[in-house]
Write an enzyme that holds these catalytic residues in place. Sequence first.
Site, PDB file in Angstrom:
ATOM      1  N   ASP A   1      -0.233 -37.133 -23.283  1.00  0.00           N
ATOM      2  CA  ASP A   1      -0.119 -36.953 -21.835  1.00  0.00           C
ATOM      3  C   ASP A   1      -0.873 -38.057 -21.082  1.00  0.00           C
ATOM      4  O   ASP A   1      -1.871 -38.573 -21.569  1.00  0.00           O
ATOM      5  CB  ASP A   1      -0.700 -35.570 -21.487  1.00  0.00           C
TER       6      ASP A   1
ATOM      7  N   HIS B   1       4.754 -45.517 -19.799  1.00  0.00           N
ATOM      8  CA  HIS B   1       5.491 -45.086 -20.991  1.00  0.00           C
ATOM      9  C   HIS B   1       5.569 -46.225 -22.012  1.00  0.00           C
ATOM     10  O   HIS B   1       5.445 -45.999 -23.210  1.00  0.00           O
ATOM     11  CB  HIS B   1       6.892 -44.611 -20.609  1.00  0.00           C
TER      12      HIS B   1
ATOM     13  N   LEU C   1       4.119 -40.356 -44.960  1.00  0.00           N
ATOM     14  CA  LEU C   1       3.998 -39.520 -43.756  1.00  0.00           C
ATOM     15  C   LEU C   1       5.367 -39.046 -43.263  1.00  0.00           C
ATOM     16  O   LEU C   1       6.320 -39.823 -43.253  1.00  0.00           O
ATOM     17  CB  LEU C   1       3.327 -40.362 -42.655  1.00  0.00           C
TER      18      LEU C   1
HETATM   19  C1  FPP Z   1       3.676 -37.973 -20.834  1.00  0.00           C
HETATM   20  O1  FPP Z   1       3.161 -38.761 -19.801  1.00  0.00           O
HETATM   21  C2  FPP Z   1       4.295 -38.668 -21.944  1.00  0.00           C
HETATM   22  C3  FPP Z   1       5.631 -38.666 -22.253  1.00  0.00           C
HETATM   23  C4  FPP Z   1       6.686 -38.057 -21.391  1.00  0.00           C
HETATM   24  C5  FPP Z   1       6.023 -39.206 -23.569  1.00  0.00           C
HETATM   25  C6  FPP Z   1       6.659 -40.573 -23.530  1.00  0.00           C
HETATM   26  C7  FPP Z   1       6.974 -41.041 -24.907  1.00  0.00           C
HETATM   27  C8  FPP Z   1       6.227 -41.872 -25.710  1.00  0.00           C
HETATM   28  C9  FPP Z   1       4.939 -42.422 -25.285  1.00  0.00           C
HETATM   29  C10 FPP Z   1       6.593 -42.291 -27.114  1.00  0.00           C
HETATM   30  C11 FPP Z   1       7.864 -41.816 -27.691  1.00  0.00           C
HETATM   31  C12 FPP Z   1       7.989 -42.232 -29.104  1.00  0.00           C
HETATM   32  C13 FPP Z   1       9.092 -42.109 -29.913  1.00  0.00           C
HETATM   33  C14 FPP Z   1       8.964 -42.443 -31.353  1.00  0.00           C
HETATM   34  C15 FPP Z   1      10.411 -41.655 -29.449  1.00  0.00           C
HETATM   35  P1  FPP Z   1       3.422 -38.232 -18.332  1.00  0.00           P
HETATM   36  O2  FPP Z   1       4.592 -38.967 -17.784  1.00  0.00           O
HETATM   37  O3  FPP Z   1       3.552 -36.741 -18.358  1.00  0.00           O
HETATM   38  O4  FPP Z   1       2.090 -38.646 -17.630  1.00  0.00           O
HETATM   39  P2  FPP Z   1       1.460 -37.959 -16.327  1.00  0.00           P
HETATM   40  O5  FPP Z   1       1.096 -36.556 -16.716  1.00  0.00           O
HETATM   41  O6  FPP Z   1       0.263 -38.813 -16.057  1.00  0.00           O
HETATM   42  O7  FPP Z   1       2.490 -38.030 -15.236  1.00  0.00           O
END
Ligand code: FPP
Length: 240
Positions: free
Chosen positions: A24, A41, A135
């Site tokens: 997060d 991201h 893994l």
């Molecule tokens: C949350 O941050 C994170 C995500 C929605 C995940 C994004 C995906 C990746 C980092 C990697 C994916 C990897 C693979 C292998 C497919 P947020 O947008 O909720 O942050 P905020 O809470 O600060 O708004």
Amino acid sequence: MRLNIANYDIDKERLPRHIAIIMDGNGRWAKRRNLPRIEGHRQGVRRTRQLVETCGKLGVDYLTIFAFSIENWVRPEKEVKFLMNLFKEVIKDQVPDLVKNNVRIRFIGRFDRIPDDVMKSMRWAEEMTRDRSGLTLLVAISYGGRSEIIDAVKKIIKKGIPPHRIDEKTFCEFLYAPDVPSPDLLIRTSGECRVSNFLTYQTVYTELWITKTLWPDFTPALLLKAISDYEKRERRFGGV
Ligand code: FPP
């Protein structure tokens, strides 16, 4: 065997077998730098790569990452599209490295809304890494813990299994990844103290480790700290 890495004492015998991570804080990371959310991201993906590599090297058996929750579909269309494309790109990019590093990738979630091209790349990645024995990386996409439970109930009813035959063991056979043990350690970044519909059935005895660090700043050293803290905890599973 004890390992001293980056000043953290890791006992290989006490290593969590399954680590789950709520990654997060990508959006907040970007906002603090006056960057668009998508840059958060992108940096998040770099950290995810490092995390997979470190878990593989340590000898962790399963790593489950929360890439996109079933609730995330309500985000602005532009961000959802960006994320779906990013997943497709990352999968395409990373498969050769996964194969090389002996990592098997699998996806869990309710996939009915995933665009066809993304779905295709997910199935392709699973196929390409099917025989890897190191893994296992489980990527939760369009995933919700409650949906997983509801989907399991539907499968049980469809199969016509009578109530007296349903116990925890039978029920688990209908989850998205029935062969995978429950997570030992759940890490959440960005300071929120909740599990947010992640692995709802599986996390009842999982140890929680929360850090205020935002996902794009999550270093391998922090992972080692989480593991080292976990290894010091006493797990009683309701016993004494
Ligand atoms: C949350 O941050 C994170 C995500 C929605 C995940 C994004 C995906 C990746 C980092 C990697 C994916 C990897 C693979 C292998 C497919 P947020 O947008 O909720 O942050 P905020 O809470 O600060 O708004």
